[in-house]
Design a protein around this motif. Structure first.
Motif, mmCIF file in Angstrom:
data_model
loop_
_atom_site.group_PDB
_atom_site.id
_atom_site.type_symbol
_atom_site.label_atom_id
_atom_site.label_comp_id
_atom_site.label_asym_id
_atom_site.label_seq_id
_atom_site.Cartn_x
_atom_site.Cartn_y
_atom_site.Cartn_z
ATOM 1 N N THR A 92 13.026 -2.692 -8.138
ATOM 2 C CA THR A 92 13.801 -1.544 -8.601
ATOM 3 C C THR A 92 13.051 -0.258 -8.255
ATOM 4 O O THR A 92 11.849 -0.286 -7.953
ATOM 5 N N LEU A 93 13.761 0.857 -8.366
ATOM 6 C CA LEU A 93 13.089 2.144 -8.155
ATOM 7 C C LEU A 93 12.038 2.373 -9.239
ATOM 8 O O LEU A 93 11.032 3.058 -9.005
ATOM 9 N N ASP A 94 12.258 1.796 -10.416
ATOM 10 C CA ASP A 94 11.243 1.907 -11.478
ATOM 11 C C ASP A 94 9.925 1.273 -11.035
ATOM 12 O O ASP A 94 8.847 1.790 -11.314
ATOM 13 N N HIS A 95 10.014 0.117 -10.370
ATOM 14 C CA HIS A 95 8.795 -0.507 -9.849
ATOM 15 C C HIS A 95 8.072 0.456 -8.910
ATOM 16 O O HIS A 95 6.876 0.691 -9.015
ATOM 17 N N TRP A 96 8.842 0.999 -7.974
ATOM 18 C CA TRP A 96 8.259 1.931 -6.994
ATOM 19 C C TRP A 96 7.627 3.137 -7.686
ATOM 20 O O TRP A 96 6.497 3.516 -7.399
ATOM 21 N N ASN A 97 8.381 3.718 -8.606
ATOM 22 C CA ASN A 97 7.921 4.957 -9.232
ATOM 23 C C ASN A 97 6.686 4.726 -10.096
ATOM 24 O O ASN A 97 5.759 5.538 -10.108
ATOM 25 N N ARG A 98 6.674 3.617 -10.812
ATOM 26 C CA ARG A 98 5.516 3.317 -11.668
ATOM 27 C C ARG A 98 4.267 3.118 -10.798
ATOM 28 O O ARG A 98 3.182 3.597 -11.112
ATOM 29 N N MET A 99 4.463 2.420 -9.690
ATOM 30 C CA MET A 99 3.331 2.156 -8.785
ATOM 31 C C MET A 99 2.793 3.464 -8.197
ATOM 32 O O MET A 99 1.587 3.684 -8.140
ATOM 33 N N ILE A 100 3.729 4.325 -7.767
ATOM 34 C CA ILE A 100 3.315 5.613 -7.196
ATOM 35 C C ILE A 100 2.642 6.464 -8.277
ATOM 36 O O ILE A 100 1.623 7.108 -8.024
ATOM 37 N N ASP A 101 3.195 6.443 -9.486
ATOM 38 C CA ASP A 101 2.633 7.263 -10.572
ATOM 39 C C ASP A 101 1.191 6.863 -10.893
ATOM 40 O O ASP A 101 0.322 7.720 -11.023
ATOM 41 N N ALA A 130 -9.063 1.898 -3.492
ATOM 42 C CA ALA A 130 -7.857 1.530 -2.729
ATOM 43 C C ALA A 130 -7.774 0.014 -2.782
ATOM 44 O O ALA A 130 -7.801 -0.583 -3.855
ATOM 45 N N SER A 131 -7.761 -0.619 -1.639
ATOM 46 C CA SER A 131 -7.627 -2.083 -1.574
ATOM 47 C C SER A 131 -7.698 -2.464 -0.106
ATOM 48 O O SER A 131 -7.493 -1.621 0.776
ATOM 49 N N LEU A 132 -7.927 -3.752 0.146
ATOM 50 C CA LEU A 132 -7.739 -4.239 1.516
ATOM 51 C C LEU A 132 -6.293 -3.958 1.935
ATOM 52 O O LEU A 132 -6.010 -3.710 3.107
ATOM 53 N N ALA A 133 -5.396 -3.943 0.921
ATOM 54 C CA ALA A 133 -3.984 -3.621 1.175
ATOM 55 C C ALA A 133 -3.789 -2.146 1.520
ATOM 56 O O ALA A 133 -2.666 -1.714 1.775
ATOM 57 N N GLY A 134 -4.861 -1.375 1.530
ATOM 58 C CA GLY A 134 -4.796 0.000 2.012
ATOM 59 C C GLY A 134 -5.159 0.087 3.488
ATOM 60 O O GLY A 134 -5.065 1.157 4.103
ATOM 61 N N LEU A 135 -5.591 -1.047 4.046
ATOM 62 C CA LEU A 135 -5.998 -1.077 5.447
ATOM 63 C C LEU A 135 -5.120 -1.989 6.283
ATOM 64 O O LEU A 135 -4.867 -1.732 7.452
ATOM 65 N N TYR A 144 2.681 -1.493 -3.546
ATOM 66 C CA TYR A 144 1.213 -1.532 -3.662
ATOM 67 C C TYR A 144 0.581 -1.135 -2.329
ATOM 68 O O TYR A 144 -0.292 -0.262 -2.269
ATOM 69 N N THR A 145 1.048 -1.763 -1.236
ATOM 70 C CA THR A 145 0.522 -1.440 0.099
ATOM 71 C C THR A 145 0.710 0.039 0.410
ATOM 72 O O THR A 145 -0.195 0.697 0.937
ATOM 73 N N THR A 146 1.866 0.562 0.048
ATOM 74 C CA THR A 146 2.174 1.972 0.327
ATOM 75 C C THR A 146 1.203 2.897 -0.409
ATOM 76 O O THR A 146 0.628 3.818 0.193
ATOM 77 N N THR A 147 1.010 2.637 -1.696
ATOM 78 C CA THR A 147 0.135 3.538 -2.466
ATOM 79 C C THR A 147 -1.308 3.416 -2.001
ATOM 80 O O THR A 147 -2.039 4.410 -1.935
#
Ligand code: NAD
Length: 245
Positions: A92-101, A130-135, A144-147
């Protein structure tokens, strides 16, 4: 005067282990967390504050408070984070927004509060988790990857600018680490299969899950060498270098 550090997300996992490692090195640590901050601080014997990193004013107050009380701010660890896994068409957009927040705005708030103070001091070290998911991409973890990619970009760009002011900036990029995050034990998001999946994948690709304590030791070592990206543990470094080839 002892060096000072703020560690967000310091009640659990990597943040807590970082706090322990910094205390061992004689740093005056303040942990800040949305949960269990006071009780964890009591256990560790350091300062603690309840803080939601999505609240910019609260982050700024805490950072200004530490600088005012202790006279200096040496380390700002923007570490608090959450994860959600799932098929992108089901998020959901809530998932996205919470992750970005939490994962992105939370880091921005920490940088925005701490960086001007460090520039004025002429010293300081900002470390963003960050994370390996940041690379490299983490499938089924798109927000998660996006943030985390954003946190890597923010870190590398700020690092260039900050160097002229005597301020260091690094990002931590861990692979799978054995913390409650893998069980998705964070507030405000529904339970998913992430814990089971992440543990299975983590053990498969890394042979074992790494402890937050081992990661914290690697981070302090990487900071000593002023690495832009502190990629831990060994598996994560290997995975990243394979993708870079
Ligand atoms: P964790 O769940 O053990 O710790 C995260 C902490 O952040 C918790 O104490 C939680 O209460 C706190 N937190 C969550 N939302 C918050 C908010 N809005 N304000 C303040 N505090 C908040 O997880 P962890 O694995 O130690 O995660 C720490 C960081 O490491 C995160 O940024 C995470 O994305 C990153 N990371 C973890 C792994 C892993 O495998 N565990 C891998 C790569 C990166």
């Amino acid at each position: 005067m002892a060096k000072t550090a703020i560690v967000t997300g310091g009640s659990s996992g990597i943040g807590r282990a970082l706090a322990v490692e910094l205390l061992r090195l004689g740093v005056d640590v303040t942990i800040a967390d949305i949960a269990d901050a006071e009780s964890t601080a009591g256990e560790l014997g350091c300062a603690g504050a309840r803080l939601d990193v999505t609240d910019a004013a609260a982050v700024a107050d805490l950072v200004r408070g530490v600088k005012a009380d202790r006279g200096r701010l040496d380390f700002m660890f923007n570490n608090a984070g959450i994860a959600v896994a799932g098929r992108t068409d089901e998020l959901t957009l809530d998932h996205w927004n919470r992750m970005i927040d939490v994962n992105l705005r939370g880091v921005v708030h920490g940088v925005h509060a701490a960086y001007p103070i460090m520039v004025e001091q002429g010293f300081g070290y900002i470390v963003n988790t960050a994370s390996l998911a940041g690379l490299i991409p983490a499938p089924l973890m798109l927000p998660y990857t996006t943030t985390k990619h954003a946190v890597v970009g923010l870190t590398l760009a700020l690092r260039v600018e900050a160097a002229a002011h005597g301020v260091k900036v690094s990002a931590i990029c861990p692979g799978f680490v054995d913390t409650p995050l893998l069980d998705h034990a964070n507030p405000g998001l529904p339970q998913t299969e992430i814990g089971r999946l992440a543990r299975t994948i983590g053990v498969r690709v890394q042979k074992r899950l790494y402890s937050p304590e081992a990661v914290a030791r690697d981070v302090v070592h990487g900071m000593g060498r002023d690495r832009a990206l502190i990629v831990v543990p060994t598996f994560a470094r290997r995975a990243w270098s394979l993708v870079r080839l």
